[in-house]
Design a protein around this motif. Sequence first.
Motif, PDB file in Angstrom:
ATOM      1  N   GLY A  60       7.046  43.515  12.201  1.00 38.12           N
ATOM      2  CA  GLY A  60       7.911  42.457  12.323  1.00 38.12           C
ATOM      3  C   GLY A  60       8.229  41.396  11.473  1.00 38.12           C
ATOM      4  N   ILE A  61       8.581  40.083  12.083  1.00 37.38           N
ATOM      5  CA  ILE A  61       8.771  38.906  10.909  1.00 37.38           C
ATOM      6  C   ILE A  61       7.437  38.648  10.093  1.00 37.38           C
ATOM      7  N   TYR A  62       7.399  38.435   8.801  1.00 38.69           N
ATOM      8  CA  TYR A  62       6.185  37.966   8.310  1.00 38.69           C
ATOM      9  C   TYR A  62       6.630  36.583   7.497  1.00 38.69           C
ATOM     10  N   CYS A  63       7.510  36.694   6.560  1.00 38.99           N
ATOM     11  CA  CYS A  63       7.675  35.390   5.732  1.00 38.99           C
ATOM     12  C   CYS A  63       8.713  34.467   6.280  1.00 38.99           C
ATOM     13  N   ASN A  64       9.644  35.178   7.114  1.00 39.86           N
ATOM     14  CA  ASN A  64      10.706  34.374   7.834  1.00 39.86           C
ATOM     15  C   ASN A  64      11.692  33.857   6.760  1.00 39.86           C
ATOM     16  N   CYS A  68       9.638  38.650   1.879  1.00 40.19           N
ATOM     17  CA  CYS A  68       8.704  39.961   1.991  1.00 40.19           C
ATOM     18  C   CYS A  68       9.677  41.098   2.500  1.00 40.19           C
ATOM     19  N   TYR A  69      10.680  41.049   2.843  1.00 43.83           N
ATOM     20  CA  TYR A  69      11.580  42.211   3.444  1.00 43.83           C
ATOM     21  C   TYR A  69      10.830  42.875   4.591  1.00 43.83           C
ATOM     22  N   GLU A  70       9.892  42.566   5.353  1.00 47.65           N
ATOM     23  CA  GLU A  70       9.304  43.219   6.485  1.00 47.65           C
ATOM     24  C   GLU A  70      10.263  43.271   7.640  1.00 47.65           C
TER      25      GLU A  70
ATOM     26  N   SER C 126       3.091  34.508   8.266  1.00 46.18           N
ATOM     27  CA  SER C 126       2.549  33.532   7.474  1.00 46.18           C
ATOM     28  C   SER C 126       2.831  32.218   8.092  1.00 46.18           C
ATOM     29  N   ILE C 127       1.947  31.318   7.926  1.00 45.64           N
ATOM     30  CA  ILE C 127       2.200  29.931   8.439  1.00 45.64           C
ATOM     31  C   ILE C 127       3.495  29.299   8.300  1.00 45.64           C
TER      32      ILE C 127
END
Lengths: 111, 90, 398
Positions: A60-64, A68-70, C126-127
């Motif tokens: 799913g979303i990681y860095c938003n 990260c392209y996740e 990430s936060i």
Amino acid sequence: MSQRIVQHPVLGSLVQGKPLHFTFNGDSYTAYEGETIAAALLASGVRTLRVHEEKGTPRGIYCNIGHCYECRVHVDGVPTVRACMTVVKDGMQVSAGTVLPTPLKKGGHTS
Amino acid sequence: MDAHQLIVCRCEEVSLAELMETAEAYPCSARELKLRTRAGMGCCGGRTCRVLVDQVIEKVTGQTPSHSVPLGYQPPVRPLSFQLMGGRNK
Amino acid sequence: MIDALIIGAGPAGLSAAIACAKQDLSVVVIDEFYRAGGRLLGQLHQEPDGTWWNGIEEALRLDREARALGVDIRCGVSVYDVSRTPGGWNVSTTAGKMETPLLLIATGASETAVPVPGWTLPGVMSIGAAQVMTNVQRVRVGERGVVIGVNILSVAIARELQLAGIQIDRMILPPASSITGNAGLPEEVMRALLRVAHLAPSPLLRWGSRFMHSHWMQSLAVRLYPSRGFPMWDIPIQLRTAALEIVGKAQVEGVRIAQITPDGQPIFGTEQLIPADFVCIAGGLSPLAELAAIAGCPFAYVPSLGGHVPIHNDQMQTALPGLFVAGNITGVESAKVAMAQGKVAGLSMAHARGALTDLSPLTDAIRDVKAVRQRATIQFHPDIDDGRALVEKLALAP
């Protein structure tokens, strides 16, 4: 139930744009004008945006913020589109990637 | 903690155990570690794990970081379609 | 033909664009995000005088000011290569190639990853991702979450999530591994937190500050640290607890935790599984210098600035002709410092184009960067001044 933060003690109430309709893996969803694909799907409770192309593990979303392209998805047939950076347009067709074959992983030999 | 369960490179699903074992078996540069394991070679271009890959090398070799960037950068720094590079849809 | 191209529409890039445009330079700013503001978007904290710093408003203000001055801001454009030309720089973007005599790289910082078993599950983010989703996109990242990684940034953002009505169950450390570094060591984390004691009214910090006097006392404080933690804004901060694994089938369902010894090792028999529907990973920030690296900039390794930074002088010029840097790419500091640096870079570029009749605005802007740094309420690292001095010294070296 939508997960949108309608009231906020400091930022005030949410100014919602006009509703738009899009699909994800064939199902219909609503977004509000200005929302990203990732935000609109999360607001509807969708966390899994794709599976790992080789292992099939959900992602799913990681860095938003596009690093990260996740959250990459297919949008109207175009692959590797970051859901966190792409604003929904009315009628958009979004889909998660699938597991891909890895015929060359072991030097081209099939097991 | 089981280092096999700890994924360092999310794009290519490379575990800490795989990185440590490779770095110990082939005392090598961060670049060679990347090429041997594929850590940092996925869709994000290593933006998420490059610092961790550098740390594996530091840990195994005992070298402290120098002013030069351990794991070099090459263009393109974003994944591109062949179409953008001048290819045409047939 | 434009005079200057700026990569990054954050606090540094936009401030630079405004400074250039005021000297009548023709400026284009590109950013891959869908709106301008960079890391300003999402920032929301209370200043010591009680007023709120609202990054979204700051971003809008800079964006409007730049556009009113004729700056061309293009969002949704990614840069994938930069190369030198006889007259300047060639920048390859997803919207085509661009030529410019002057290039400013203001790409900011990226979040440092702290791997935890299970961190690829949907619901782990990430936060910074949670911050943007909550304050900018106004979508709840979950009902009840755990923050893994205790540092100045994560404590501030946890408070922001809580303001939006999201429950932070607790903040804990990542599992100690060969690549976790200080983030998994209670004593190091505590020392870093105590440096920001003035920011938060918290019994943790009042309690901890009594132990600040010596290294021996600090070790004692970590040994005595209560396992339930101390609350900061009602969020339990548990420095003697670590995440062992994030669990869930298709998405996050909980976190397996354990109490840890002062050196970060899990204590047998203290394991428990706590339910959570989201997890934030907080490892701090490092300068995002990939474009400066492919441009061929020489670098310096300066831990107090967040890692490898492109060498630059006090006018924000790199060693390469026509190439400038500003903001967090030069070292992790607050948005206010980034804005002050952006102004310097903008005036430097105007000077390089022969547009400055008088150098005093540039020298004033350089002085202002140092003044803003001195006044900063959040110091990301105690040795920032030493780090900055080292980079300037390297820039002067032949």
